[in-house]
Structure formats: C-alpha cells, structure tokens
Design an enzyme around this catalytic site. Structure first.
Site, short mmCIF file in Angstrom:
data_model
loop_
_atom_site.label_atom_id
_atom_site.label_comp_id
_atom_site.label_asym_id
_atom_site.label_seq_id
_atom_site.Cartn_x
_atom_site.Cartn_y
_atom_site.Cartn_z
N TYR A 59 3.81 32.38 9.36
CA TYR A 59 3.01 32.01 8.52
C TYR A 59 2.40 33.03 7.52
O TYR A 59 2.31 34.10 8.15
CB TYR A 59 1.75 31.22 9.09
N1 LIG Z 1 4.49 22.90 13.90
C1 LIG Z 1 5.04 22.95 12.83
O1 LIG Z 1 5.98 23.00 12.14
C2 LIG Z 1 3.57 22.78 11.71
C3 LIG Z 1 3.90 22.31 10.53
C4 LIG Z 1 2.78 21.98 9.67
C5 LIG Z 1 1.62 22.25 10.10
N2 LIG Z 1 1.12 22.88 11.30
C6 LIG Z 1 -0.08 23.19 11.96
O2 LIG Z 1 -1.06 22.19 11.61
C7 LIG Z 1 -1.99 22.52 10.89
C8 LIG Z 1 -2.61 21.50 10.13
O3 LIG Z 1 -1.52 21.16 9.06
P1 LIG Z 1 -2.25 20.81 7.70
O4 LIG Z 1 -2.80 21.98 7.14
O5 LIG Z 1 -0.80 20.09 7.05
O6 LIG Z 1 -3.20 19.62 8.13
P2 LIG Z 1 -4.11 18.82 7.58
O7 LIG Z 1 -5.39 18.32 8.13
O8 LIG Z 1 -3.19 17.32 7.66
O9 LIG Z 1 -4.34 18.63 5.82
C9 LIG Z 1 -5.25 19.89 5.60
C10 LIG Z 1 -5.45 19.64 4.21
O10 LIG Z 1 -6.51 18.82 4.36
C11 LIG Z 1 -7.66 18.99 3.37
N3 LIG Z 1 -8.74 18.44 3.97
C12 LIG Z 1 -9.70 17.76 3.29
N4 LIG Z 1 -10.65 17.17 3.65
C13 LIG Z 1 -10.77 17.49 5.13
C14 LIG Z 1 -11.47 17.64 6.36
N5 LIG Z 1 -12.29 16.86 6.26
N6 LIG Z 1 -10.76 18.41 7.42
C15 LIG Z 1 -9.85 19.25 7.36
N7 LIG Z 1 -9.13 19.14 6.32
C16 LIG Z 1 -9.38 18.78 5.23
C17 LIG Z 1 -7.72 20.63 3.39
O11 LIG Z 1 -8.48 21.24 2.52
P3 LIG Z 1 -8.88 22.65 2.59
O12 LIG Z 1 -7.88 23.29 1.74
O13 LIG Z 1 -10.13 22.53 1.88
O14 LIG Z 1 -9.02 23.34 3.80
C18 LIG Z 1 -6.23 20.80 3.49
O15 LIG Z 1 -5.83 20.88 2.23
C19 LIG Z 1 -1.56 23.70 10.11
O16 LIG Z 1 -2.35 24.77 9.73
C20 LIG Z 1 -0.80 24.31 11.11
O17 LIG Z 1 -1.28 24.96 12.29
C21 LIG Z 1 2.48 22.86 12.18
#
Ligand SMILES: NC(=O)c1ccc[n+]([C@@H]2O[C@H](COP(=O)([O-])OP(=O)(O)OC[C@H]3O[C@@H](n4cnc5c(N)ncnc54)[C@H](OP(=O)(O)O)[C@@H]3O)[C@@H](O)[C@H]2O)c1
Length: 227
Positions: A59
């Site tokens: 990351y």
């Molecule tokens: N294992 C893997 O290969 C892999 C792959 C992808 C992700 N991950 C993990 O999963 C985590 C989450 O993934 P993701 O970022 O794609 O997650 P997500 O929760 O699906 O999306 C996050 C996005 O949602 C927005 N959002 C809008 N309202 C929200 C609310 N009430 N609460 C939270 N977020 C809100 C966030 O805005 P903001 O920008 O304002 O925060 C951000 O843009 C990553 O950070 C990482 O640690 C793992």
C-alpha cells in the site's frame, strides 16, 4: 472499511482499512493535505472503539510504497500503552516471486519496523494458485514459520476461494499453525454471491474469521440512489 465475522462468536464487527493511505493513483493521496485528516480519522476510529486495522506492504503507490504501514505505525505510537494493547494491526505481505525464493523474513521485519513494532498478524496478500501453484505452499510455509517461531501472533490469507482455503488450512494444521482469518472482496455488488456464501460456510466450519474487504464496493454503495 473492513467487515469482520469473528470466529469465536460469528458476530459481525467493523475494522479499519488503510488502502487509501499513500495511494495517489486511485485515492488521490497527497501527504501535505491528507496526513492530518488521516490522523484525525485514526483517532476518531479509536474513540469509537474500532480496534482492528488492516494494511499491506504494497500500500502506497510508486515511491510512497509502504506509506500506509508507516502512517499507521506513526499514529499508533501516539497512543497510550493501554490503548495499544487493545489493538490488532494486520498487514498483508505480497506474494512476489522473489519471496518464494528468499522467504518472508526481510519483508516481515521491514513491515514491523514501519509499524513501529505493532504487528500482530501477517496475511498472504493473495493466493498464487491460479498462476504459480507450485509457489503457494512455500509462501504459506514461510509465513507459518514466523508464527511458529513466535515473531508474530497470527496468520491470515487473502483472495482465495473456498477450496484453496481448505487446502491452506489443512497444510497449516499439519504444521500446528492455526489459520486465523481469510480476507475476500464481499459486498452487495459481489458478482458471485453463492461462492462468497460458501466461503462463509467453510470458514465457519473451520473456525476462521472472515474479513470482507471493499464492503461498500469502493464507495459505490454509499452513493445515494437517483430519485
Ligand atoms: N485483500 C485485498 O486484496 C484488499 C483489496 C482491497 C481492499 N482491501 C482492504 O479493505 C479496505 C476497504 O476497502 P475499500 O476502501 O475498497 O472499502 P469500501 O468501504 O468498499 O470503500 C471505501 C470508500 O467508501 C467511501 N465511503 C462513503 N461512505 C462511507 C462510510 N459511511 N463509511 C466508510 N466509507 C465510506 C469512502 O470514502 P472516503 O474516501 O471519504 O473515506 C471510500 O471512498 C482497504 O482499505 C483495505 O484495507 C483489501
């Protein structure tokens, strides 16, 4: 955000994902303007009682590689010892081909150092079963050795299907190492819901915690619907 189904109770919980921390390409990260906001976000999460943080050694884009771990380590180091004890910090180590050859020690200690020593779980970032099946067992064994030698508390895997999960679980069990968690993409937009349901059933049967990543489908599910 990361949704968690814990193995002890199978009750859902919420963890904090840190993919965006240091990621210019997808999340427009800018150190000057974002680091203080991230610190505030981190402290808000702590004050809400969120105690699981997920990061990865990959990351941070380009020359910011490792930035997510670095920021997390920096923020955690500002907490009291009592607060730190409540936390679980998990990183994901990438299955780079050279790690198949040289093992995970160097990568592990680099991550642990960026996290200022606060590393409780290592996860294999993704299964190599589809493109390099011969590598996977070695990578898993190298991570298991870190647990076996008590360098880290627990081990997880990410981006694997239910069959692969069972295989890895059994390989680890033969070495006396428990698989703590499996991390998979899981949201209402996940195209193969049946497969994800099977993942949950297999995990439940084996006592493995499920970490659902991108539960809001990268934010798409948080957009309000058109009226
Ligand atoms: N294992 C893997 O290969 C892999 C792959 C992808 C992700 N991950 C993990 O999963 C985590 C989450 O993934 P993701 O970022 O794609 O997650 P997500 O929760 O699906 O999306 C996050 C996005 O949602 C927005 N959002 C809008 N309202 C929200 C609310 N009430 N609460 C939270 N977020 C809100 C966030 O805005 P903001 O920008 O304002 O925060 C951000 O843009 C990553 O950070 C990482 O640690 C793992």
């Amino acid at each position: 955000m990361v949704l968690m189904i814990k193995h002890e109770s199978f009750q859902p919980g919420i963890g904090v994902g840190t993919w965006a921390w240091g990621n210019r390409f997808l999340w427009n990260y800018n150190s000057l303007s974002d680091d203080s906001t991230l610190y505030t976000t981190f402290n808000t999460a702590i004050s809400l009682g969120l105690n699981f943080f997920d990061t990865a050694d990959s990351y941070g884009t380009g020359n910011l590689n490792g930035r997510s771990e670095l920021l997390l380590g920096r923020f955690v180091s500002q907490l009291s010892q009592n607060q730190v004890q409540q936390l679980t910090l998990a990183t994901k180590l990438a299955p780079f081909p050279w790690r198949f050859k040289h093992g995970y020690r160097k990568a592990f200690y680099s991550s642990k150092s960026r996290l200022q020593g606060h590393l409780a779980r290592v996860q294999l970032h993704s299964s190599t079963a589809r493109y390099a099946p011969y590598q996977e067992g070695f990578l898993i064994d190298a991570l298991a050795q870190l647990v076996y030698d008590k360098h880290v508390n627990s081990l997880g895997i990410s981006n694997v299907g239910p069959k692969g999960l069972g295989k890895i679980y059994r390989r680890l069990a033969m070495k006396g190492v428990r698989l703590a968690s499996v991390q998979v993409q899981f949201s209402l937009l996940t195209y193969n819901q049946a497969l994800q349901r099977e993942m949950i059933l297999v995990s439940r049967a084996l006592g493995i915690e499920v970490l659902a990543y991108s539960p809001l489908a990268l934010g798409i599910l948080s957009l309000s619907s058109p009226s």
